[in-house]
Enzyme design. Sequence first.
Site, PDB file in Angstrom:
ATOM      1  N   GLU A  53      -7.011  -0.558  -5.301  1.00 47.94           N
ATOM      2  CA  GLU A  53      -6.008   0.273  -4.621  1.00 47.94           C
ATOM      3  C   GLU A  53      -4.751  -0.547  -4.314  1.00 47.94           C
ATOM      4  O   GLU A  53      -3.634  -0.026  -4.349  1.00 47.94           O
ATOM      5  CB  GLU A  53      -6.593   0.878  -3.345  1.00 47.94           C
ATOM      6  CG  GLU A  53      -5.713   1.979  -2.784  1.00 47.94           C
ATOM      7  CD  GLU A  53      -6.272   2.601  -1.526  1.00 47.94           C
ATOM      8  OE1 GLU A  53      -6.917   1.881  -0.745  1.00 47.94           O
ATOM      9  OE2 GLU A  53      -6.046   3.798  -1.322  1.00 47.94           O
ATOM     10  N   HIS A  93       5.128   4.230   1.735  1.00 44.71           N
ATOM     11  CA  HIS A  93       3.731   3.879   1.493  1.00 44.71           C
ATOM     12  C   HIS A  93       3.598   2.412   1.048  1.00 44.71           C
ATOM     13  O   HIS A  93       2.568   1.782   1.292  1.00 44.71           O
ATOM     14  CB  HIS A  93       3.101   4.829   0.474  1.00 44.71           C
ATOM     15  CG  HIS A  93       1.621   4.985   0.675  1.00 44.71           C
ATOM     16  ND1 HIS A  93       1.053   5.167   1.913  1.00 44.71           N
ATOM     17  CD2 HIS A  93       0.582   4.938  -0.195  1.00 44.71           C
ATOM     18  CE1 HIS A  93      -0.263   5.244   1.790  1.00 44.71           C
ATOM     19  NE2 HIS A  93      -0.579   5.103   0.526  1.00 44.71           N
ATOM     20  N   CYS A 117      -2.095  -2.211   6.347  1.00 46.22           N
ATOM     21  CA  CYS A 117      -3.533  -1.938   6.176  1.00 46.22           C
ATOM     22  C   CYS A 117      -4.244  -3.031   5.396  1.00 46.22           C
ATOM     23  O   CYS A 117      -5.330  -3.471   5.764  1.00 46.22           O
ATOM     24  CB  CYS A 117      -3.736  -0.578   5.524  1.00 46.22           C
ATOM     25  SG  CYS A 117      -3.340  -0.491   3.767  1.00 46.22           S
ATOM     26  N   THR A 142      -6.652   9.851  -2.036  1.00 44.32           N
ATOM     27  CA  THR A 142      -7.288   9.112  -0.940  1.00 44.32           C
ATOM     28  C   THR A 142      -7.602  10.035   0.234  1.00 44.32           C
ATOM     29  O   THR A 142      -6.715  10.709   0.747  1.00 44.32           O
ATOM     30  CB  THR A 142      -6.342   7.992  -0.472  1.00 44.32           C
ATOM     31  OG1 THR A 142      -6.103   7.124  -1.562  1.00 44.32           O
ATOM     32  CG2 THR A 142      -6.936   7.209   0.680  1.00 44.32           C
ATOM     33  N   CYS A 166      -9.978   1.305   3.665  1.00 47.14           N
ATOM     34  CA  CYS A 166      -8.889   2.286   3.742  1.00 47.14           C
ATOM     35  C   CYS A 166      -9.315   3.397   4.692  1.00 47.14           C
ATOM     36  O   CYS A 166     -10.372   3.990   4.519  1.00 47.14           O
ATOM     37  CB  CYS A 166      -8.639   2.850   2.339  1.00 47.14           C
ATOM     38  SG  CYS A 166      -7.583   4.312   2.303  1.00 47.14           S
ATOM     39  N   GLU A 168     -11.830   8.486  -2.839  1.00 44.99           N
ATOM     40  CA  GLU A 168     -10.797   9.191  -3.584  1.00 44.99           C
ATOM     41  C   GLU A 168     -11.451  10.398  -4.255  1.00 44.99           C
ATOM     42  O   GLU A 168     -12.633  10.350  -4.592  1.00 44.99           O
ATOM     43  CB  GLU A 168     -10.173   8.298  -4.668  1.00 44.99           C
ATOM     44  CG  GLU A 168      -8.925   7.559  -4.221  1.00 44.99           C
ATOM     45  CD  GLU A 168      -9.229   6.338  -3.377  1.00 44.99           C
ATOM     46  OE1 GLU A 168     -10.325   5.751  -3.571  1.00 44.99           O
ATOM     47  OE2 GLU A 168      -8.411   5.964  -2.528  1.00 44.99           O
ATOM     48  N   TYR A 178       1.229  -0.725   3.075  1.00 47.45           N
ATOM     49  CA  TYR A 178       0.276  -1.712   2.558  1.00 47.45           C
ATOM     50  C   TYR A 178       0.472  -3.092   3.184  1.00 47.45           C
ATOM     51  O   TYR A 178      -0.438  -3.918   3.153  1.00 47.45           O
ATOM     52  CB  TYR A 178       0.407  -1.802   1.025  1.00 47.45           C
ATOM     53  CG  TYR A 178      -0.341  -0.705   0.286  1.00 47.45           C
ATOM     54  CD1 TYR A 178      -0.365   0.587   0.769  1.00 47.45           C
ATOM     55  CD2 TYR A 178      -1.029  -0.976  -0.889  1.00 47.45           C
ATOM     56  CE1 TYR A 178      -1.041   1.588   0.093  1.00 47.45           C
ATOM     57  CE2 TYR A 178      -1.714   0.022  -1.570  1.00 47.45           C
ATOM     58  CZ  TYR A 178      -1.710   1.307  -1.072  1.00 47.45           C
ATOM     59  OH  TYR A 178      -2.392   2.290  -1.740  1.00 47.45           O
ATOM     60  N   CYS A 180      -2.782   7.403   6.296  1.00 49.37           N
ATOM     61  CA  CYS A 180      -1.376   6.973   6.258  1.00 49.37           C
ATOM     62  C   CYS A 180      -0.568   7.648   5.159  1.00 49.37           C
ATOM     63  O   CYS A 180       0.646   7.815   5.320  1.00 49.37           O
ATOM     64  CB  CYS A 180      -1.289   5.477   6.071  1.00 49.37           C
ATOM     65  SG  CYS A 180      -2.794   4.618   6.392  1.00 49.37           S
TER      66      CYS A 180
HETATM   67 FE1  SF4 Z   1      -5.464   3.622   2.722  1.00 47.24          FE
HETATM   68 FE2  SF4 Z   1      -3.732   1.694   3.272  1.00 47.24          FE
HETATM   69 FE3  SF4 Z   1      -2.925   3.887   1.928  1.00 47.24          FE
HETATM   70 FE4  SF4 Z   1      -3.575   3.947   4.558  1.00 47.24          FE
HETATM   71  S1  SF4 Z   1      -1.857   2.840   3.612  1.00 47.24           S
HETATM   72  S2  SF4 Z   1      -4.161   5.443   2.988  1.00 47.24           S
HETATM   73  S3  SF4 Z   1      -5.282   2.517   4.661  1.00 47.24           S
HETATM   74  S4  SF4 Z   1      -4.414   2.326   1.250  1.00 47.24           S
HETATM   75 FE    FE Z   2      -3.325   4.193  -0.775  1.00 48.01          FE
END
Ligand code: SF4
Ligand code: FE
Length: 497
Positions: A447, A292, A299, A191, A100, A257, A296, A104
């Site tokens: 996560e 968000h 990422c 995060t 991560c 985190e 995912y 984002c």
């Molecule tokens: Fe982390 Fe993915 Fe959330 Fe970005 S979208 S903060 S890489 S978990």
């Molecule tokens: Fe996240």
Amino acid sequence: MALMSESQYIESMVSCRKKVFILGEEVADYSAHPLVRPSLNACALTYGLAESQAYSEVMLASSHLSGSTINRFTHLHQSNADLITKVRMLRLLGQKTGTCFQRCSGMDALAGVDFMTFNVDEAMGTDYHARFIEFLREVQDRDLVVDAAMTDPKGDRRRPPSKQSDRDMYVRIVDRRKEGVVVRGAKVSQTGALNSHEVLVMPTRALADEDSDYAICFAVPADTTGIVYVLGRQPSDTRKLERGGHDVGNRRFGGHEAIIFFQDVLVPWERVFLCGESRFAGQLVERFAAYHRQSYGGCKVGVGDVLIGAVQAIARYQGIDSAAHVKEKIVEMVHLNETLFACGLACSAVGLPSPSGTYGVDPLLANICKLNVTRFPYEIARLAQDIAGGLLVTLPSEKDFANPVVGPLLAKYLKGADCNSTEDRRRMLRLIENLTLGPGAACYLTESMHGAGSPQAQMIMLGRLAGLEEKVEFAESLAEIGDGGASPSPEGSTFRN
Ligand code: SF4
Ligand code: FE
């Protein structure tokens, strides 16, 4: 200055003076701490890649406010193409970091707050949107990292915020003054909090009128007086403290985190974007969550690429890469991973502009994306462990390999196929261990389960957005039941913004 370099970003974090506790002690130089530095490196790559000509199409955007070239992490999506490019950017960064990279959630919060403030102003005649746009302008001009602070401790989940026995279980307004609003509370599972310049605080749930003191949205510099951070632990994290550090599996990059405490923090009015208008909290939560959940689909796919590559490599190192069942399992991993990417792209491709002009993702498909993310990485990880073999968790330490007595014995007996050394095999097994059991699993698995809302949150949204009555109409129309079924729109519920 609209773009910061990677080294300027790292310097900006080193000079940031947050109050941080790690393993029971206050740490002034937390950016250099071995439990934090890999996460700083991962976040820094969002700047590093933006400096590279090779990635400029993905990493950079044109600000709709100033027309300047900005980092895409500070951009508000102006088209479906922007939403798609965002997903591609996150996959790229997952591939480069294997973890991560933390920036984002702030990007997604900016888009969510843009949506909410515009709607509040339209309905209530307030001026939150203009305040927010000023904040956004600063984020874009200074190329800042924003921590999206949403998750409250929540206390007794059966009770709303104002009915908790401790009223601080959700971030709340404790005083309204001429110079600003005073807030108290905590945000958990934050995060990348230690790597952020700003904290953008949002409510964590829909709120009733009686909970108006909890309808608070604001942004403050992350080192504001009264904010305290405690770093959360991750599996095998103390391996990062060992010399050598190869037993971590991914020495350069990681995520983190933290829990954030707001101890009567004064927020100036120009940084307040919601203050008491309870009925707008729910739409902010849903809008942020949809963005968000789309993220995912980028990422986690990038991290999945790393894991699939690691498994292909270890199969080769161990001489099993041509076995039919191994090939089949790796293809299955690819199938699952690309399905997640397809979901991320799909919710972007059919998203629609909001009243503020910013494009939103399709909420049903974004929730489908995230619900799949709560499942598929676990299956990909299971297949990875299947192929990697039991040595994944029985391998001796890096120090044993360096020992003059047992090191040569380990090198001799743990050798695989001739194509690679025992050292290569050891490092690749550690990377797979990192991603499926170690610090990387906190990002790739847990996560994936709970980040951007736990699976039940997505199930609730799917139930709400499924358009079941419309599906009944489709069926009744064909079965010629009732009035013959007034023909529903030919596109069904495909477009829902
Ligand atoms: Fe982390 Fe993915 Fe959330 Fe970005 S979208 S903060 S890489 S978990
Ligand atoms: Fe996240």
